[in-house]
Design an enzyme around this catalytic site. Structure first.
Site, mmCIF file in Angstrom:
data_model
loop_
_atom_site.group_PDB
_atom_site.id
_atom_site.type_symbol
_atom_site.label_atom_id
_atom_site.label_comp_id
_atom_site.label_asym_id
_atom_site.label_seq_id
_atom_site.Cartn_x
_atom_site.Cartn_y
_atom_site.Cartn_z
ATOM 1 N N SER A 1 45.296 38.924 50.059
ATOM 2 C CA SER A 1 46.522 38.936 51.052
ATOM 3 C C SER A 1 46.178 39.003 52.610
ATOM 4 O O SER A 1 46.886 39.807 53.073
ATOM 5 C CB SER A 1 47.409 40.310 50.568
ATOM 6 O OG SER A 1 47.775 40.041 49.571
ATOM 7 N N GLY B 1 46.823 38.142 45.928
ATOM 8 C CA GLY B 1 48.160 37.576 45.962
ATOM 9 C C GLY B 1 49.292 38.510 45.673
ATOM 10 O O GLY B 1 50.417 38.162 45.227
ATOM 11 N N HIS C 1 35.085 34.931 41.073
ATOM 12 C CA HIS C 1 36.391 35.310 41.512
ATOM 13 C C HIS C 1 37.197 36.020 40.411
ATOM 14 O O HIS C 1 36.982 35.836 39.304
ATOM 15 C CB HIS C 1 37.378 33.912 42.205
ATOM 16 C CG HIS C 1 38.466 34.235 42.608
ATOM 17 N ND1 HIS C 1 39.778 34.639 42.031
ATOM 18 C CD2 HIS C 1 38.736 34.158 44.054
ATOM 19 C CE1 HIS C 1 40.611 34.915 43.007
ATOM 20 N NE2 HIS C 1 40.141 34.684 43.956
ATOM 21 N N LYS D 1 42.775 27.681 45.025
ATOM 22 C CA LYS D 1 43.143 28.047 43.728
ATOM 23 C C LYS D 1 43.577 26.618 42.880
ATOM 24 O O LYS D 1 43.018 25.654 43.338
ATOM 25 C CB LYS D 1 43.800 29.017 43.389
ATOM 26 C CG LYS D 1 43.593 30.323 44.339
ATOM 27 C CD LYS D 1 44.167 31.672 44.012
ATOM 28 C CE LYS D 1 43.802 32.796 45.025
ATOM 29 N NZ LYS D 1 44.256 33.922 44.776
ATOM 30 N N GLU E 1 36.894 41.675 47.612
ATOM 31 C CA GLU E 1 38.174 41.311 46.893
ATOM 32 C C GLU E 1 38.796 42.231 46.331
ATOM 33 O O GLU E 1 38.571 42.222 44.986
ATOM 34 C CB GLU E 1 38.457 39.844 46.467
ATOM 35 C CG GLU E 1 38.033 38.707 47.461
ATOM 36 C CD GLU E 1 38.658 37.388 47.125
ATOM 37 O OE1 GLU E 1 39.491 37.081 48.165
ATOM 38 O OE2 GLU E 1 38.602 36.852 46.164
ATOM 39 N N ASN F 1 40.866 29.067 49.900
ATOM 40 C CA ASN F 1 40.718 29.037 48.441
ATOM 41 C C ASN F 1 42.064 28.603 48.034
ATOM 42 O O ASN F 1 42.986 29.458 47.818
ATOM 43 C CB ASN F 1 40.351 30.260 47.877
ATOM 44 C CG ASN F 1 40.369 30.353 46.429
ATOM 45 O OD1 ASN F 1 40.256 29.175 45.712
ATOM 46 N ND2 ASN F 1 40.173 31.402 45.753
ATOM 47 N N GLU G 1 39.962 36.014 39.191
ATOM 48 C CA GLU G 1 40.829 35.312 38.564
ATOM 49 C C GLU G 1 39.913 34.681 37.469
ATOM 50 O O GLU G 1 40.426 34.321 36.486
ATOM 51 C CB GLU G 1 41.606 34.244 39.087
ATOM 52 C CG GLU G 1 42.978 34.831 39.915
ATOM 53 C CD GLU G 1 43.301 34.130 41.155
ATOM 54 O OE1 GLU G 1 42.750 32.874 41.380
ATOM 55 O OE2 GLU G 1 43.891 34.754 41.989
HETATM 56 P P1 PGA Z 1 45.228 35.831 48.594
HETATM 57 O O1 PGA Z 1 43.885 35.253 47.590
HETATM 58 O O2 PGA Z 1 44.896 35.503 49.967
HETATM 59 O O3 PGA Z 1 46.516 34.808 48.066
HETATM 60 O O4 PGA Z 1 45.190 37.209 48.103
HETATM 61 C C1 PGA Z 1 42.687 35.638 48.142
HETATM 62 C C2 PGA Z 1 41.957 35.099 47.031
HETATM 63 O O5 PGA Z 1 42.012 35.289 45.599
HETATM 64 O O6 PGA Z 1 40.727 34.732 47.279
#
Ligand code: PGA
Length: 225
Positions: free
Chosen positions: A186, A155, A82, A10, A149, A8, A84
Site C-alpha cells: 500500500s 492491496g 511474493h 501483477k 511486505e 509490480n 500472492e
Molecule cells: P500494493 O502491492 O502496493 O498494491 O499493496 C504491493 C505488492 O504486492 O508488491
C-alpha cells in the site's frame, strides 16, 4: 540518498501502459518495472524484472518460464516469493530458496519477498515469522534483495507506521548488512516520503499505485530526490 522504486503490475497492465512507461521512465535511474511475463520481451528500453520463474532450470513444465530465458532476453531482476504466489499457488520457502539460487546463478537479482500475516502481526510475531522466512528462503550466495511486505498491507490501503517499518528494517539490517532492503504494501503518493525517511529503507515495491502513471511517477520522483 537515492532510493529505488520497483513497480509490480501483477496481472494488470497493457501494451498502452507499457508504452506510457517507456516514455516516462526511459533511462530512469533506480527504477525497475515487473510487468506480466508476456510484456517482458517488447519493453527492452526499460529496466525489467519478472514477477516469477520456475524453480527448475528447464524441463517439462507446461506454461512455465525458466530463469535462463529471462537472462536470454535481458531481464535483470525477478520477484521471488511474493505473498500472492505463496497464498494462491502454494509456493513454499524451499521453492523460494531454489528460485533465488537459480536467479543468482543466471546473473539475475532475486527480490525475495517476506512478511507476516495480520494474525501474526496482531500476535506480535512479526520478527519470529521473518526469522523463519529468512532462514528457509535465503540462498547461500549473496546478491539478493529483500522486500519486507506485510501480507495485511498488500492491496489493502493499510500500512504499518513508519516507525514499525523502521524497526523491522533495523532488524533486517542487523542480519543482512549489505543486502538492499525494500518495503512494500500500500505504498502511495501520500505515505512514500515517510516510509523512505530512514536509511535502512532503500526503496519501495509498489503494486496498485504503479498502474497509474501519475502516481508511480510521483513516487519515483520522491524516491530519487
Ligand atoms: P500494493 O502491492 O502496493 O498494491 O499493496 C504491493 C505488492 O504486492 O508488491
Amino acid at each position: 540518498m537515492k532510493k529505488w522504486v520497483v513497480a509490480n503490475w501483477k496481472m494488470n497492465g497493457s501494451v498502452k501502459l507499457l508504452q506510457d512507461y517507456q516514455r516516462a521512465f526511459f533511462n530512469s535511474e533506480n527504477f525497475i518495472v515487473c510487468p506480466p511475463a508476456i510484456y517482458l520481451n517488447n519493453s527492452t528500453s526499460l529496466p525489467l524484472g519478472a514477477q516469477n520463474i520456475h524453480y527448475e532450470s528447464e524441463g517439462a513444465y507446461t506454461g512455465e518460464i525458466s530463469v535462463s530465458m529471462l537472462a536470454d532476453i535481458g531481464v535483470r531482476y525477478c520477484l521471488v516469493g511474493h505473498s500472492e504466489r505463496r497464498q494462491y499457488f502454494s509456493e513454499t520457502n524451499a521453492q523460494i530458496r531454489a528460485k533465488s539460487s537459480l536467479c543468482l546463478e543466471n546473473a539475475i537479482t532475486p527480490i525475495i519477498c517476506i512478511g507476516e500475516s495480520l494474525g501474526q502481526y496482531e500476535a506480535g510475531k512479526t520478527l519470529e515469522v521473518l526469522e523463519t522466512q529468512l532462514k528457509e528462503c535465503l540462498p547461500d550466495a549473496e546478491g539478493f534483495w529483500i522486500a519486507y511486505e506485510p501480507v495485511w498491507a498488500i492491496g489493502t490501503g493499510l500500512t504499518p507506521s513508519p516507525e514499525e517499518i523502521f524497526s523491522v528494517h533495523a532488524y533486517l539490517r542487523e542480519k543482512l548488512s549489505s543486502t538492499k532492503l525494500l518495503y512494500g504494501g500500500s505504498v502511495n503518493e501520500q505515505n512514500v516520503s515517510g516510509i523512505l525517511a530512514n536509511s535502512n529503507v532503500e526503496g519501495v515495491l509498489v503494486g496498485g499505485a504503479s498502474l497509474i502513471l501519475e502516481k508511480i511517477s510521483f513516487i519515483h520522483r520522491v524516491a530519487i530526490s
